[in-house]
Design a protein around this motif. Structure first.
Motif, PDB file in Angstrom:
ATOM      1  N   HIS A   1       7.197   3.413   6.443  1.00  0.00           N
ATOM      2  CA  HIS A   1       8.160   3.925   7.211  1.00  0.00           C
ATOM      3  C   HIS A   1       9.108   4.876   6.550  1.00  0.00           C
ATOM      4  CE1 HIS A   1       8.730   0.876  10.447  1.00  0.00           C
ATOM      5  NE2 HIS A   1       8.029   0.137   9.564  1.00  0.00           N
TER       6      HIS A   1
ATOM      7  N   ILE B   1      13.488   4.323   2.518  1.00  0.00           N
ATOM      8  CA  ILE B   1      13.323   2.966   2.392  1.00  0.00           C
ATOM      9  C   ILE B   1      13.009   2.486   1.267  1.00  0.00           C
ATOM     10  CG2 ILE B   1      12.632   0.834   3.446  1.00  0.00           C
ATOM     11  CD1 ILE B   1      12.787   2.224   6.073  1.00  0.00           C
TER      12      ILE B   1
ATOM     13  N   ASP C   1      10.574  -3.073   2.000  1.00  0.00           N
ATOM     14  CA  ASP C   1      10.380  -2.759   3.156  1.00  0.00           C
ATOM     15  C   ASP C   1       9.802  -1.493   3.555  1.00  0.00           C
ATOM     16  OD1 ASP C   1      10.956  -5.227   3.673  1.00  0.00           O
ATOM     17  OD2 ASP C   1      12.954  -4.925   4.161  1.00  0.00           O
ATOM     18  N   ARG C   2       9.320  -0.508   2.627  1.00  0.00           N
ATOM     19  CA  ARG C   2       8.952   0.623   2.970  1.00  0.00           C
ATOM     20  C   ARG C   2       7.560   0.741   3.816  1.00  0.00           C
ATOM     21  NH1 ARG C   2       7.846   6.250  -0.683  1.00  0.00           N
ATOM     22  NH2 ARG C   2       6.646   7.048   0.772  1.00  0.00           N
TER      23      ARG C   2
ATOM     24  N   HIS D   1      12.866   0.310  12.196  1.00  0.00           N
ATOM     25  CA  HIS D   1      12.122  -0.330  11.113  1.00  0.00           C
ATOM     26  C   HIS D   1      12.544  -1.770  11.186  1.00  0.00           C
ATOM     27  CE1 HIS D   1      12.613  -1.811   7.000  1.00  0.00           C
ATOM     28  NE2 HIS D   1      11.450  -1.091   6.950  1.00  0.00           N
TER      29      HIS D   1
END
Length: 886
Positions: A179, A183, A196-197, A241
């Protein structure tokens, strides 16, 4: 193509073009894996195909499988609403190969779809492989052209899938989407992998081994099982996201905003997300036959519902909210899942009912909880006794107490709660053991407490798997039942209906490898334990064994038709005879139905025909038979009739069918009854209703018996055949049989009257079989007439005796009639002038004794008796003559 519905369609269409069978989603309650509370992955419905137990007419498949993770080890409930990707309900897109293609084709199909069809840039993708899977590593390099830096070897079980401790297993490859570096997070396997990337969007499982107890061997036909989270890939394709920012959730959250008037950002953000997510899971679970209860799947559903309803309360909703959002959900997802639209009314009613009741519990419980914890600070612990009191006395569940206190940093002493719960159970056991008849069923009560209530799946299916929870033989729990044994099997879930409400229990077959069990009956025990009466035909059954269960389909179908017909007949009887008609009992069997009801007199033939005709009118409507969930008081207020002798809880199933076409109810629902039984899908499935018998059962209670479907048609065909046979004998058309029979009956009556008169004349005219005993003579100074006759009705003897006395003027008349089975009747007549010294009663007793009888009775001038030996008729005459002579 970025909308959720478009993405789903594009995925399925892509694999269909590549030779895959598009298979509808399996139900959320798995039929083929009793170890699962809910379907939690796309491969669940194909489990038996992968293991070789089931064969299908295709070797490639693709699905969009609805899944729920809210219980057991796959429980995401507490995280939902607070994270970007946790859901209780989600869709798993998947493609499957059952021994057809393997790693190379699976990787090729996946890479082409995700980069060409979906258009994701290759430089934002990376994949993982199991550390030892060199083949997969090389294929990703060759097919996808990925550099080795983007093919990560993972040595842990994260990249090795197994069905269980034994069974099919194999390495897997996961596809991750980056993403962006704005992030926080690192690639899988790194120290920052929990960020959370990098988000996993697709997992490809290469099933190539079978794990045995002591070794791992190659599968003869390696297979493919993949899973792509629809919500996750939709977030990627829509450029967001957070899963809750995709179009589907935006629509649901907007509906929640509109209904509450509270903005979806800020402090209310989590509450709106919880409501949107839980709306999906509760609605789909209800559509698949799960209803809220205090045990099993129903309890998990209730937890999800109440968690959402508590968040509606936090948003300030003063009235039930969830049910108002159902139309939006149906609009968004009903086209892909038509069962959602079919069950919309049931979903709406269930949510409204549950939230109406829960709001009372919630307000009372939160008030008591505030009183109990008002002085507590963050880090404190609520004692278990108080938590249990909230649960036991006020209906406030433990998990809700924990959820309500979590925001304040207060925990609950769950150990103390469990101790209080066990103390209550011990008290209940003691009460049960001393309760008379219930004491004989203590084995079932103990089992119910240990293994829990049986999950009944039979409303939705006639076949499923189950885990054997316990075995009983001769009133005691045992560890095994062997071939030839009879006993009882209890499973964790069952499609077999347990006898109740007048409906008999199901029969059928349980089976496993080397095992065959015949189910001869199913009963309900201890308030929710389904007990299967069985005979073991082959093999040995032990606890914890998984068994296939299949209800006798033809028998169940006949039972369903007969049960639905009782509802129609009940209402038809009320319409024809009056609203005083109330059910007093019923029996629903596969071959016929029996219905007892209050009514003070026999039903006239034309009334019975009208009842039958009205019931068949509704059958011909072919109207859907619908089930609703209501509070019992509300159901009865709406006109639902309760079944005789049935016990009801706070919530009841209400079965409705048909539309009234005349009378005060015209245009309204025809039949509305509280009922827990199984029914046809549409009234037309009943086929035909034929009443075959009506009669009295007790004072003020009548009974009708009826047939449906094939049994009714067979009965009518047999009746028609008999009618035609009679018409042939009478040499008239079938329509003229009644007229001809009536004429014959009248002709016979006339002939019988003429014959009786002839016999009387013959009897009094002398001659015949009586010989000398029939002459008129003088005995003891009085005239004595004696006749032994045949074919004279005993009730006519007195009249003939009067005629005899009249002809004699003064004297004694003895008449004996020989009847069937060597029985005899005797009458003695004495003229009035002789009764002061001769009694007909005394003489008839003498004659009766000679005939093998006892006594007799009457007046001095006329007496009657009987005997069992007509062969002694002449002897009886002479015995009376001797008495007169003396």
């Amino acid at each position: 193509m970025s909308g959720v519905n478009e993405i789903r369609s594009a995925f399925l269409d892509y694999f269909a073009k590549n030779g895959h069978e598009v298979v509808s989603s399996g139900p959320l309650v798995p039929r083929n894996d009793p170890t699962l509370m809910f379907t939690n992955a796309g491969m669940v419905q194909f489990k038996n195909v992968f293991t070789g137990l089931e064969k299908r007419d295709y070797s490639r498949a693709t699905t969009s499988q609805k899944c729920v993770r809210a219980g057991g080890k796959h429980n995401d409930l507490d995280n939902v609403g607070y994270t970007a990707r946790h859901h209780t309900f989600f869709e798993m897109l998947g493609n499957f190969s059952f021994g057809d293609y393997f790693k190379d084709r699976a990787i090729e199909l996946a890479w082409n779809l995700i980069t060409r069809e979906f258009g994701l840039p290759a430089d934002r993708l990376l994949v993982t492989v199991y550390a030892e899977d060199d083949q997969a590593f090389d294929l990703w390099k060759k097919i996808a052209g990925l550099p080795e830096s983007k093919i990560l070897r993972i040595p842990t079980s994260d990249n090795f899938w197994a069905m269980g401790d034994t069974g099919p297993c194999g390495p897997c490859s996961e596809i991750f989407y980056d993403h962006g570096d704005h992030i926080w997070g690192g690639p899988p396997g790194s120290a920052e992998e929990d960020g959370d990337r990098f988000i996993e969007v697709w997992n490809l499982v290469f099933m190539q081994y079978e794990q045995l107890a002591s070794e791992r061997i190659d599968l003869p036909r390696p297979s493919i099982d993949t899973g792509m989270g629809l919500e996750r890939i939709a977030a990627v394709l829509q450029g967001v996201h957070d899963n809750y920012d995709i179009d589907l959730f935006r629509a649901l959250i907007a509906a929640s905003e509109n209904a509450t008037g509270v903005d979806a950002e800020g402090k209310a953000r989590a509450s709106h997300r919880v409501i949107a997510d839980h709306l999906r899971s509760t609605s789909f679970l209800i559509a698949d036959g799960v209803l809220p209860s205090n045990e099993g799947r129903g309890y998990v559903l209730r937890r999800i519902m109440r968690r959402a309803m508590r968040h509606a309360h936090l948003l300030g909703a003063t009235e039930p909210l969830m049910w108002k959002l159902v139309p939006v959900l149906v609009r968004e997802m009903g086209r892909a899942f038509p069962e959602l639209a079919r069950a919309e009314a049931l979903i709406t009613e269930t949510l409204k009912l549950e939230e109406t009741r829960f709001r009372k519990t919630l307000e009372r419980g939160l008030s008591l909880l505030d009183d109990a914890t008002g002085d507590m600070r963050e880090g404190a612990e609520l004692d278990g006794e108080t938590a249990f009191k909230l649960y036991d006395t006020y209906g406030f569940p433990l998990d809700l107490t924990q959820d309500a206190l979590r925001a304040r940093g207060i925990s609950v002493d769950t150990g103390g709660f469990n101790t209080a719960m066990e103390r209550q159970k011990a008290e209940a056991r003691a009460a049960w053991a001393g309760s008379g008849e219930a004491a004989t069923d203590t084995v079932w009560y103990a089992l119910k407490e240990r293994v829990g209530a049986t999950e009944f799946l039979g409303y939705e299916t006639e076949a499923s798997e189950g885990i054997v929870a316990a075995l009983v033989k001769d009133g005691e729990e045992v560890r095994e039942l062997k071939a030839g044994d009879t006993g009882f099997v209890i499973t964790n879930q069952t499609p077999f209906y347990g006898e109740s409400g007048g409906q008999v229990g199901d029969t059928g077959i349980m089976s496993a490898a080397g095992l065959r069990i015949r189910v001869t009956d199913t009963q309900k025990k201890a308030d929710g334990l389904f007990v299967h009466s069985v005979t073991i035909e082959e093999g040995t059954v032990v606890p914890e064994l998984a068994v296939e269960m299949e209800v006798d389909h033809l028998r169940r179908s006949s039972i369903r038709a007969n049960h639905s017909a009782t509802h129609l007949l009940h209402e038809a009887l009320r319409e024809v005879l009056g609203t005083h008609v109330a059910q007093k009992g019923s029996l629903v069997q596969p071959d016929r139905l029996r219905f007892d009801f209050s009514h003070p007199k026999p039903i006239e033939a034309d009334e019975l025909r009208e009842v039958e005709a009205i019931a068949n009118e509704v059958v011909l409507q072919n109207a859907p038979v619908e089930t609703h969930l209501m509070e019992v008081d509300e159901a009865i207020e709406q006109g639902a009739m309760a079944l005789f002798g049935e016990k009801y809880g706070d919530e009841v199933r209400v079965v409705s069918m048909g539309t009234a076409t005349h009378g005060e109810k015209a245009g309204e629902t025809y039949s509305l009854e509280l009922c827990g039984g199984t029914h046809v899908r549409r009234t037309g499935d009943i086929g035909l209703v034929t009443v075959v018998q009506e009669g009295a059962v007790a004072a003020g209670v009548r009974r009708i018996e009826a047939l449906t479907g094939e049994a009714a048609r067979d009965y009518l065909e047999a009746q028609d055949k008999r009618l035609r046979e009679v018409a042939g004998l009478l040499k008239v058309a079938p329509g003229d049989v009644a007229t001809r029979v009536a004429a014959l009956i009248e002709e016979r009556r006339k002939l019988e009257r003429e014959l009786a008169d002839a016999r009387k004349r013959l009897a009094m005219g002398g001659g015949g079989a009586g010989g000398d005993a029939q002459a008129v003579r003088e005995v003891g100074g009085v005239k004595f007439m004696a006749r032994v006759v045949e074919g004279i009705n005993p009730k006519d003897l007195k009249g003939l005796a009067d005629e005899g006395k009249a002809s004699l003027g003064s004297g004694v008349v003895v008449l004996i009639s020989k009847g069937e089975e060597n029985k005899a009747s005797i009458v003695v007549g004495v003229s009035k002038d002789l009764t002061d010294r001769i009694s007909a009663v005394d003489l008839v007793k003498i004659g009766s004794e000679a005939l093998g009888g006892r006594g007799g009775g009457g007046r001095p001038d006329m007496a009657q008796a009987g005997g069992s030996d007509a062969g002694q008729a002449e002897a009886a005459v002479e015995a009376i003559a001797s008495a007169l002579a003396s």
